[in-house]
Design a protein around this motif. Structure first.
Motif, PDB file in Angstrom:
ATOM      1  N   VAL A   1       0.861  -1.176   0.000  1.00 54.07           N
ATOM      2  CA  VAL A   1       0.000   0.000   0.000  1.00 54.07           C
ATOM      3  C   VAL A   1       0.904   1.234   0.000  1.00 54.07           C
ATOM      4  CG1 VAL A   1      -1.809   1.254   1.217  1.00 54.07           C
ATOM      5  CG2 VAL A   1      -1.787  -1.245   1.267  1.00 54.07           C
ATOM      6  N   PHE A   2       0.807   2.037  -1.047  1.00 53.91           N
ATOM      7  CA  PHE A   2       1.628   3.232  -1.206  1.00 53.91           C
ATOM      8  C   PHE A   2       0.710   4.461  -1.184  1.00 53.91           C
ATOM      9  CE2 PHE A   2       3.739  -0.181  -3.626  1.00 53.91           C
ATOM     10  CZ  PHE A   2       5.014  -0.170  -3.058  1.00 53.91           C
ATOM     11  N   PRO A   3       0.532   5.121  -0.041  1.00 52.08           N
ATOM     12  CA  PRO A   3      -0.362   6.275   0.017  1.00 52.08           C
ATOM     13  C   PRO A   3       0.271   7.535  -0.566  1.00 52.08           C
ATOM     14  CG  PRO A   3       0.582   5.859   2.175  1.00 52.08           C
ATOM     15  CD  PRO A   3       1.059   4.746   1.286  1.00 52.08           C
ATOM     16  N   HIS A   4      -0.593   8.431  -1.034  1.00 52.69           N
ATOM     17  CA  HIS A   4      -0.178   9.767  -1.446  1.00 52.69           C
ATOM     18  C   HIS A   4      -0.265  10.695  -0.228  1.00 52.69           C
ATOM     19  CE1 HIS A   4      -0.505   8.396  -5.554  1.00 52.69           C
ATOM     20  NE2 HIS A   4      -1.817   8.322  -5.527  1.00 52.69           N
ATOM     21  N   ALA A   5       0.820  11.372   0.097  1.00 54.71           N
ATOM     22  CA  ALA A   5       0.777  12.373   1.166  1.00 54.71           C
ATOM     23  C   ALA A   5      -0.113  13.545   0.747  1.00 54.71           C
ATOM     24  CB  ALA A   5       2.179  12.883   1.482  1.00 54.71           C
TER      25      ALA A   5
ATOM     26  N   ASN B   1      10.272  27.637  -0.405  1.00 54.52           N
ATOM     27  CA  ASN B   1       9.632  28.921  -0.694  1.00 54.52           C
ATOM     28  C   ASN B   1       8.102  28.846  -0.616  1.00 54.52           C
ATOM     29  OD1 ASN B   1      12.126  30.295  -1.219  1.00 54.52           O
ATOM     30  ND2 ASN B   1      12.188  29.277  -3.219  1.00 54.52           N
ATOM     31  N   GLY B   2       7.598  27.938   0.209  1.00 50.79           N
ATOM     32  CA  GLY B   2       6.168  27.830   0.401  1.00 50.79           C
ATOM     33  C   GLY B   2       5.414  27.195  -0.746  1.00 50.79           C
ATOM     34  N   VAL B   3       6.143  26.609  -1.689  1.00 49.46           N
ATOM     35  CA  VAL B   3       5.486  25.969  -2.836  1.00 49.46           C
ATOM     36  C   VAL B   3       4.718  24.733  -2.347  1.00 49.46           C
ATOM     37  CG1 VAL B   3       5.878  24.765  -5.019  1.00 49.46           C
ATOM     38  CG2 VAL B   3       7.233  26.797  -4.442  1.00 49.46           C
ATOM     39  N   PRO B   4       3.448  24.580  -2.708  1.00 53.40           N
ATOM     40  CA  PRO B   4       2.695  23.394  -2.294  1.00 53.40           C
ATOM     41  C   PRO B   4       3.194  22.147  -3.007  1.00 53.40           C
ATOM     42  CG  PRO B   4       1.226  25.200  -2.935  1.00 53.40           C
ATOM     43  CD  PRO B   4       2.598  25.554  -3.407  1.00 53.40           C
ATOM     44  N   MET B   5       3.322  21.067  -2.270  1.00 52.66           N
ATOM     45  CA  MET B   5       3.727  19.777  -2.817  1.00 52.66           C
ATOM     46  C   MET B   5       3.288  18.688  -1.857  1.00 52.66           C
ATOM     47  SD  MET B   5       7.835  19.962  -2.092  1.00 52.66           S
ATOM     48  CE  MET B   5       7.919  21.453  -3.065  1.00 52.66           C
ATOM     49  N   ARG B   6       3.365  17.453  -2.291  1.00 52.47           N
ATOM     50  CA  ARG B   6       3.021  16.367  -1.391  1.00 52.47           C
ATOM     51  C   ARG B   6       4.085  16.264  -0.301  1.00 52.47           C
ATOM     52  NH1 ARG B   6      -1.429  13.827  -2.756  1.00 52.47           N
ATOM     53  NH2 ARG B   6      -2.086  13.788  -4.960  1.00 52.47           N
ATOM     54  N   ALA B   7       3.628  16.332   0.926  1.00 52.15           N
ATOM     55  CA  ALA B   7       4.553  16.326   2.065  1.00 52.15           C
ATOM     56  C   ALA B   7       3.830  15.775   3.281  1.00 52.15           C
ATOM     57  CB  ALA B   7       5.067  17.734   2.354  1.00 52.15           C
ATOM     58  N   TRP B   8       4.556  15.023   4.092  1.00 52.77           N
ATOM     59  CA  TRP B   8       3.983  14.463   5.317  1.00 52.77           C
ATOM     60  C   TRP B   8       3.982  15.490   6.446  1.00 52.77           C
ATOM     61  CZ3 TRP B   8       1.265  10.353   4.469  1.00 52.77           C
ATOM     62  CH2 TRP B   8       1.618   9.493   3.422  1.00 52.77           C
ATOM     63  N   TYR B   9       4.808  16.534   6.301  1.00 52.76           N
ATOM     64  CA  TYR B   9       4.833  17.645   7.255  1.00 52.76           C
ATOM     65  C   TYR B   9       5.615  18.781   6.619  1.00 52.76           C
ATOM     66  CZ  TYR B   9       9.342  15.366   8.281  1.00 52.76           C
ATOM     67  OH  TYR B   9      10.577  14.771   8.174  1.00 52.76           O
ATOM     68  N   ASP B  10       5.437  19.969   7.141  1.00 52.36           N
ATOM     69  CA  ASP B  10       6.202  21.118   6.673  1.00 52.36           C
ATOM     70  C   ASP B  10       7.619  21.037   7.225  1.00 52.36           C
ATOM     71  OD1 ASP B  10       6.902  23.549   5.544  1.00 52.36           O
ATOM     72  OD2 ASP B  10       5.935  24.743   7.124  1.00 52.36           O
ATOM     73  N   ILE B  11       8.573  21.482   6.434  1.00 50.22           N
ATOM     74  CA  ILE B  11       9.964  21.593   6.888  1.00 50.22           C
ATOM     75  C   ILE B  11      10.244  23.080   7.045  1.00 50.22           C
ATOM     76  CG2 ILE B  11      12.374  21.117   6.366  1.00 50.22           C
ATOM     77  CD1 ILE B  11      11.452  18.756   4.676  1.00 50.22           C
TER      78      ILE B  11
END
Length: 227
Positions: free
Chosen positions: A55-59, A68-78
């Motif tokens: 099972v490979f979920p999409h974050a 630079n605040g660009v939205p992307m698939r991420a499990w948390y903000d860095i």
């Protein structure tokens, strides 16, 4: 897609045989998606293994501060490059809830937690370790590739006693410039000190996966399936 922690994440799935009795829940890295590690299945799986469901979920998609605040698939903000404090703790907590929902779905599909391996690469591996520490019911094991334990210095406070029954496979590239080796080694030392049974590997590679690593992971997984 709703990014709420209560929303079941969309997934990519592969089954290696009919009526799988084991599951591998695999979390991708920053900016990737659930398709990223799907090609590893034929390279990893061995003929004598039981039927597995990968099972490979999409974050969720979220803004990432260091990009630079660009939205992307991420499990948390860095939020910065200071490793002890770089992970957004609220995002980590939300992702743990989402992972637990997927584990619960596997249980509903007939796969008990003790027959589920939780794996992750980079950011996904950080969530796998963070979620594993909090497990009140042990999983079959944790797989942490090219990653580190977020909030490592406070890990003992989050540790559930039953979590120590979960063996860990942890591996890293000696030339990793995304997550330097020293931070991964520090996390491995902390986990070992806490009482986890941890198998540690280093490879002459960057922030990636190599054939030798897949072989060693396969050996470790074979042992899990034989128990």
């Amino acid at each position: 897609m709703n990014d709420s922690a209560t929303e079941l994440l969309q997934t990519v799935e592969q089954e290696t045989g009919p009526s799988p009795q084991w599951s591998v829940l695999w979390l991708h890295g920053l900016g990737a998606d659930g398709h990223d590690f799907a090609p590893i299945v034929p390279e990893l799986v061995r003929s004598d293994w039981p039927a597995l469901r990968f099972v490979f979920p999409h974050a969720p998609v979220r803004p990432v501060t260091i990009n630079n605040g660009v939205p992307m698939r991420a499990w948390y903000d860095i939020v910065g490059m200071d490793f002890p404090n770089r992970a957004d703790s609220d995002g980590v907590s939300q992702s743990i809830v989402q992972v637990e929902a997927l584990i619960a779905r596997e249980r509903a599909r007939g796969i008990a937690p003790e027959r589920l391996l939780l794996a992750g690469f980079s950011q996904g591996g950080a969530i796998a370790l963070a979620a594993g520490l909090r497990r009140q019911q042990p999983l079959a094991g944790l797989i942490a590739l090219s990653t580190y334990l977020p909030g490592a210095d406070q890990a003992a406070a989050a540790l559930a006693d039953a979590a120590l029954q979960q063996p860990i496979f942890m591996a890293h590239g000696q030339g990793d410039q995304v997550i330097p080796l020293a931070y991964a080694e520090r996390s491995a030392q902390i986990l070992t000190t806490l009482g986890f049974t941890l198998q540690w590997h280093r490879y002459p590679m960057a922030h990636q996966v190599c054939a030798e690593e897949i072989r060693d992971l396969g050996d470790w997984m074979s042992h899990r399936f034989a128990l």
